[in-house]
Design an enzyme around this catalytic site. Structure first.
Site, mmCIF file in Angstrom:
data_model
loop_
_atom_site.group_PDB
_atom_site.id
_atom_site.type_symbol
_atom_site.label_atom_id
_atom_site.label_comp_id
_atom_site.label_asym_id
_atom_site.label_seq_id
_atom_site.Cartn_x
_atom_site.Cartn_y
_atom_site.Cartn_z
ATOM 1 N N ASP A 129 -0.232 8.954 30.527
ATOM 2 C CA ASP A 129 -0.420 7.571 30.116
ATOM 3 C C ASP A 129 -1.650 6.870 30.693
ATOM 4 O OD1 ASP A 129 0.192 5.211 28.810
ATOM 5 O OD2 ASP A 129 1.405 4.483 30.475
ATOM 6 N N CYS A 201 7.768 -2.048 4.788
ATOM 7 C CA CYS A 201 8.371 -2.748 5.935
ATOM 8 C C CYS A 201 7.323 -3.508 6.739
ATOM 9 C CB CYS A 201 9.059 -1.711 6.845
ATOM 10 S SG CYS A 201 9.764 -2.416 8.340
ATOM 11 N N CYS A 208 7.251 -10.428 15.994
ATOM 12 C CA CYS A 208 6.502 -10.640 17.243
ATOM 13 C C CYS A 208 6.593 -12.107 17.675
ATOM 14 C CB CYS A 208 5.043 -10.241 17.045
ATOM 15 S SG CYS A 208 4.055 -10.562 18.527
HETATM 16 S S1 SF4 Z 1 9.152 -2.029 12.019
HETATM 17 FE FE1 SF4 Z 1 6.923 -1.840 11.911
HETATM 18 S S2 SF4 Z 1 6.465 0.197 12.654
HETATM 19 FE FE2 SF4 Z 1 8.660 0.188 12.138
HETATM 20 S S3 SF4 Z 1 8.743 0.903 10.006
HETATM 21 FE FE3 SF4 Z 1 8.645 -1.329 9.955
HETATM 22 S S4 SF4 Z 1 6.449 -1.767 9.730
HETATM 23 FE FE4 SF4 Z 1 6.627 0.359 10.435
HETATM 24 S S1 SF4 Z 2 4.431 -9.508 22.050
HETATM 25 FE FE1 SF4 Z 2 4.421 -8.765 19.964
HETATM 26 S S2 SF4 Z 2 2.961 -7.067 19.930
HETATM 27 FE FE2 SF4 Z 2 3.459 -7.463 22.070
HETATM 28 S S3 SF4 Z 2 5.134 -6.038 22.524
HETATM 29 FE FE3 SF4 Z 2 6.080 -8.000 21.912
HETATM 30 S S4 SF4 Z 2 6.443 -7.854 19.718
HETATM 31 FE FE4 SF4 Z 2 5.020 -6.195 20.278
#
Ligand code: SF4
Ligand code: SF4
Length: 384
Positions: A129, A201, A208
């Site tokens: 990583d 999707c 987020c």
């Molecule tokens: S949640 Fe995001 S990464 Fe997962 S299948 Fe849907 S669009 Fe793709």
């Molecule tokens: S803030 Fe958004 S991009 Fe960052 S880990 Fe959480 S959901 Fe994913």
């Protein structure tokens, strides 16, 4: 693929890796890294910029490198574990630091390579990583998974819950097939294609909490809760704090909502050591942590990286978002007396969020730090 390579795969699996796949190395693939850096989306992670040339050209890491062995360690099945009223932690963080627990297996993997191919220590380099390797792209090219719109490597066997390690080697290995779309007559999938199996999707993009996706597959780290709560060592921007919610260390939202997790099988967990008790900590306990208690509770976990000051900063934000006015006495004390201005600044914010700002008059009068004074000033003229 010769018998030795299959023997290598088998032996690495025995060491505890849940996925073992190979890719032929080439230089010049940047998987969008240069554009991401040029846009400044790495925030304060200057090491990303400094290591970019090596990430793009594996020959700068290991001259003569021909192949990469990509290794996956599944942590599927572990839950974030947050009980009622408790903060949430990134799932991987509820284990001992995986850099430490995986490394002995990488050392052993090196010995296996030496034995099977008659090479020496200079013929391979391993990373888990943190090295200058584009793990996600190479994992996709090796067929461990595909890169989702959430910018994560998604495995059909392990979902979004896969830690990656890489071994670059001068040994010539045949590459495994990348994942292809099941559509008639498709050309071989370009393994770096974002959203290869996402279809229509958009759950991760929509979920987020801080609107951190610049576009599908591209996270602007400066807006990401993971970056802000782990990598950022300073003040967390005020406009992002509400979105952090109860997430005290990292964020799994764009991983958790992904429907591919439905197929995730629980990993063997041979290279992990669970520390689930961390999820039982209440906010009050965390706000009361002393340096000694912090060292004791978070020993050998990745969380120790943020140090006590960083964790208290995050805890203040979570407290401010919690609505729990019972935390006000602790927050008032932190705002008035904590030795770190970073902690005082976020405690001030939390106190105001919980409606206790009137109790800060004396602390405000005594405050000399510019960042903390800025927090008070911002409360005088809150942005609407
Ligand atoms: S949640 Fe995001 S990464 Fe997962 S299948 Fe849907 S669009 Fe793709
Ligand atoms: S803030 Fe958004 S991009 Fe960052 S880990 Fe959480 S959901 Fe994913």
């Amino acid at each position: 693929m010769d018998a030795r390579q299959e023997e290598l795969r088998r032996r690495l699996g025995e060491l505890g890796f849940d996925d073992v796949r190979f890719a032929v190395l080439s230089s010049g693939r940047d998987d969008g890294l240069r554009a991401w850096l040029d846009a400044g989306m790495q925030g304060e992670m200057g090491w990303m910029e400094r290591s970019a040339a090596k990430r793009i050209d594996p020959q700068l890491v290991l001259p003569g490198a021909r192949s990469v062995i990509m290794l996956g360690v599944s942590y599927a099945g572990r839950t974030a574990g947050a009980g009622e009223g408790r903060p949430t932690w990134a799932r991987y963080a509820l284990n001992e630091d995986y850099h430490d627990t995986i490394k002995p297996a990488l050392v052993a993997a090196g010995r296996v390579i030496e034995e099977l191919f008659g090479v020496g220590e200079r013929d391979y380099r391993y990373y888990v990583d943190t090295g200058p390797v584009l793990e996600r792209g190479w994992a996709a090219r090796a067929g461990i998974g595909f890169v989702g719109k959430n910018a994560m490597l998604i495995s059909r066997r392990h979902g979004n819950w896969l830690l990656l390690a890489a071994i670059l080697t001068t040994v010539e290995l045949a590459g495994d097939e990348p994942i292809r779309k099941k559509v008639a007559n498709t050309a071989p999938a370009r393994a770096g294609d974002v959203g290869l199996l996402c279809g229509k999707c958009t759950r991760c993009l929509d979920a987020c909490p801080t609107d951190a996706f610049a576009r599908p597959g591209v996270v602007d780290a400066r807006r990401c809760v993971s970056y802000q709560t782990i990598e950022n060592k300073g003040v967390i921007p005020r406009e992002l704090r509400a979105g952090i919610g109860r997430r005290i260390y990292g964020c799994d939202v764009c991983l958790e909502v992904c429907p591919w997790n439905r197929f995730a099988q629980e990993g063997r967990k041979l290279l992990l050591a669970a520390r689930g008790e961390i999820a039982e900590l209440g906010l009050g306990e965390i706000l009361a942590l002393t340096p000694g208690r912090f060292a004791e509770v978070f020993r050998r976990t990745p969380i120790k990286r943020v140090k006590l000051g960083g964790l208290l900063r995050n805890a203040c934000i979570v407290a401010g978002n919690s609505g729990e006015v019972s935390l006000l006495p602790q927050l008032l004390q932190l705002a008035g007396t904590h030795e770190l201005a970073l902690v005082r600044a976020h405690a001030v914010w939390a106190v105001f969020r919980l409606g206790g700002g009137a109790g800060l008059a004396a602390a405000r009068a005594a405050e000399t730090d510019a960042n903390v004074r800025a927090e008070y000033a911002a409360e005088d003229a809150p942005v609407t």
